[in-house]
Design an enzyme around this catalytic site. Structure first.
Site, PDB file in Angstrom:
ATOM      1  CE  LYS A   1      -4.417  -1.655   1.371  1.00 46.09           C
ATOM      2  NZ  LYS A   1      -5.621  -1.571   2.168  1.00 46.09           N
ATOM      3  CE  LYS A  32      -6.708  -7.991  -1.143  1.00 48.46           C
ATOM      4  NZ  LYS A  32      -7.416  -7.644   0.071  1.00 48.46           N
ATOM      5  CE  LYS A  85     -13.656  -2.774   1.800  1.00 48.78           C
ATOM      6  NZ  LYS A  85     -12.585  -3.060   2.746  1.00 48.78           N
TER       7      LYS A  85
HETATM    8  N1  AQP Z   1     -10.329 -10.755  -2.384  1.00 47.97           N
HETATM    9  C1  AQP Z   1     -10.610 -11.227  -1.184  1.00 47.97           C
HETATM   10  N2  AQP Z   1     -10.862 -12.529  -0.987  1.00 47.97           N
HETATM   11  C2  AQP Z   1     -11.159 -13.024   0.247  1.00 47.97           C
HETATM   12  N3  AQP Z   1     -11.235 -12.244   1.347  1.00 47.97           N
HETATM   13  C3  AQP Z   1     -10.977 -10.931   1.200  1.00 47.97           C
HETATM   14  N4  AQP Z   1     -10.964  -9.904   2.072  1.00 47.97           N
HETATM   15  C4  AQP Z   1     -10.661  -8.767   1.420  1.00 47.97           C
HETATM   16  N5  AQP Z   1     -10.467  -9.007   0.126  1.00 47.97           N
HETATM   17  C5  AQP Z   1     -10.656 -10.350  -0.051  1.00 47.97           C
HETATM   18  C6  AQP Z   1     -11.248 -10.053   3.494  1.00 47.97           C
HETATM   19  O1  AQP Z   1     -12.263  -9.127   3.832  1.00 47.97           O
HETATM   20  C7  AQP Z   1     -12.063  -8.692   5.180  1.00 47.97           C
HETATM   21  C8  AQP Z   1     -12.123  -7.200   5.267  1.00 47.97           C
HETATM   22  O2  AQP Z   1     -11.083  -6.627   4.531  1.00 47.97           O
HETATM   23  P1  AQP Z   1     -10.658  -5.116   4.812  1.00 47.97           P
HETATM   24  O3  AQP Z   1     -11.822  -4.291   5.048  1.00 47.97           O
HETATM   25  O4  AQP Z   1      -9.598  -5.079   5.833  1.00 47.97           O
HETATM   26  O5  AQP Z   1     -10.089  -4.658   3.474  1.00 47.97           O
HETATM   27  P2  AQP Z   1      -8.966  -5.214   2.606  1.00 47.97           P
HETATM   28  O6  AQP Z   1      -8.483  -6.579   2.925  1.00 47.97           O
HETATM   29  O7  AQP Z   1      -7.931  -4.183   2.516  1.00 47.97           O
HETATM   30  O8  AQP Z   1      -9.916  -5.300   1.386  1.00 47.97           O
HETATM   31  P3  AQP Z   1      -9.652  -4.752   0.028  1.00 47.97           P
HETATM   32  O9  AQP Z   1     -10.881  -4.878  -0.743  1.00 47.97           O
HETATM   33  O10 AQP Z   1      -8.448  -5.377  -0.533  1.00 47.97           O
HETATM   34  O11 AQP Z   1      -9.398  -3.198   0.283  1.00 47.97           O
HETATM   35  P4  AQP Z   1      -8.268  -2.331  -0.312  1.00 47.97           P
HETATM   36  O12 AQP Z   1      -8.477  -2.329  -1.774  1.00 47.97           O
HETATM   37  O13 AQP Z   1      -8.476  -0.998   0.324  1.00 47.97           O
HETATM   38  O14 AQP Z   1      -6.958  -2.986   0.081  1.00 47.97           O
HETATM   39  C9  AQP Z   1     -10.709  -9.266   5.637  1.00 47.97           C
HETATM   40  O15 AQP Z   1     -10.953 -10.418   6.431  1.00 47.97           O
HETATM   41  C10 AQP Z   1     -10.052  -9.648   4.352  1.00 47.97           C
HETATM   42  O16 AQP Z   1      -9.155 -10.731   4.516  1.00 47.97           O
END
Ligand code: AQP
Length: 342
Positions: free
Chosen positions: A118, A201, A204
């Site tokens: 990030k 992955k 968001k």
């Molecule tokens: N692609 C994924 N597959 C399975 N699990 C996922 N999680 C996130 N993406 C996937 C799980 O969702 C929970 C919440 O995640 P978070 O809110 O901490 O956000 P994150 O992991 O940072 O999700 P994003 O979508 O990838 O956000 P950005 O783009 O901002 O980095 C966690 O349990 C995570 O494992």
């Protein structure tokens, strides 16, 4: 140290940073629902303090927090049974995180893959909060003495760090106070991949909306995204070994498997030999059947935002019945004058 003295308790959280997607649902939310039950206390949180480690527009943050709360409830979290709240209403998370900032080592944080991904090449301009993110996450979990944490695969390293912080705290102060938490990373969809690139992955923050299925997408949009998902020209194999080198095919089979509560082996027994032209409409129908009721219920719940705010405030009040005594005991262990009198 034995873990048995700790009552089984589940904690997990999701960032209200917009675009709640199928990966969040299958990797986290759906499994949070499965863990609700009479034998387990379940605590679920919208981690707004984590969300602001990167810039969030204040109005959008409020909207995303309420929408995420609606998503939890629409997916099946019962706010009477589970404790459901937003992190900033329970100040003990941030207070314990400060203690953990003084326990965790710089070198531990510098090794975190999420920090490296990030912050990228621009580490000097990343927020201090983004660097300290895993310490706040450890506090989120340990301020409940949580024993089980359901997450997607991407959070495994942060959970290992949570265990390291608990072990170091216990050793430094000669106590058996924080549990050594178990990560619960299970099922076919612990890592849902982008629909445009099977090596990335689903996320968001991906610039392409076509890369993910949002929980607010309507039936037509879901079907279109699946129809356009990247695949290869071959038919689906009948055995999972046949998916090893086929990232995109494996991702779609895993999504089908998680949505239909079957193993990938069972799915391939049904669809092995089919071309994507036949499999994609089956997947689209299944995704629409499972997700549309959730998105309609989210929209309905969002019509009464005062009720959402009431649920979050009540959840925070219940959460603090757990966190206030645990933080007080932590302060006593660390040697803060007055901690015993609060
Ligand atoms: N692609 C994924 N597959 C399975 N699990 C996922 N999680 C996130 N993406 C996937 C799980 O969702 C929970 C919440 O995640 P978070 O809110 O901490 O956000 P994150 O992991 O940072 O999700 P994003 O979508 O990838 O956000 P950005 O783009 O901002 O980095 C966690 O349990 C995570 O494992």
């Amino acid at each position: 140290m034995t873990e048995s003295k700790f009552t089984p308790r589940v904690f997990s959280g999701i960032q209200p940073s917009g675009n709640l997607h199928l990966g969040n649902y299958l990797g986290a939310l759906k499994r949070f629902v499965d863990m609700q039950g009479p034998d387990m206390e379940t605590v679920y949180c919208m981690v707004d303090l984590h969300a602001i480690t990167v810039w969030q527009d204040p109005k959008e943050l409020m909207h995303s927090t309420r929408e995420l709360c609606a998503g939890f409830i629409a997916a099946g979290i019962n706010p009477e049974q589970s404790i459901l709240f937003n992190q900033s209403q329970v100040p003990e998370h941030a207070q314990l995180a400060w203690i953990f900032n003084c326990v965790a080592r710089m070198g531990w944080m510098q090794r975190m893959t999420q920090w490296k991904d990030k912050a990228g090449k621009n580490q000097q301009n990343a927020s201090l909060g983004l660097f300290a993110y895993p310490s706040l996450m450890a506090a989120d979990i340990l301020v409940y003495h949580a024993t089980h944490v359901p997450v997607g695969e991407d959070q495994k390293q942060h959970l290992e760090l949570t265990r390291d912080i608990a072990i170091k705290f216990n050793n430094d102060f000669g106590v058996d106070f924080f549990p050594i938490t178990e990560p619960v990373i299970e099922g076919a969809a612990t890592r849902v991949m982008s629909l445009r690139d099977g090596s990335k992955k689903m996320s968001k923050s991906d610039a392409s909306d076509m890369s993910r299925i949002n929980m607010t997408d309507d039936a037509e949009t879901i079907a279109k995204k699946i129809r356009k998902a990247k695949t290869d020209p071959d038919a689906l194999p009948s055995e999972v070994e046949g998916l090893e080198e086929r990232l995109e095919a494996r991702n779609l089979v895993n999504i089908y498997s998680a949505l239909s509560d079957q193993t990938p082996e069972q799915v391939l027994a049904e669809v092995g030999g089919k071309q994507f032209g036949e499999f994609k409409p089956m997947l689209a129908d299944l995704a629409v059947a499972k997700l549309s009721p959730i998105s309609s219920e989210m929209a309905r719940l969002m019509n009464d935002q005062a009720e959402i705010d009431r649920i979050l405030a009540r959840g925070a009040e219940r959460a603090r019945q757990i966190t206030v005594p645990i933080l007080r005991q932590t302060y006593e262990i660390v040697g803060m004058v007055g901690a015993g009198q609060n």
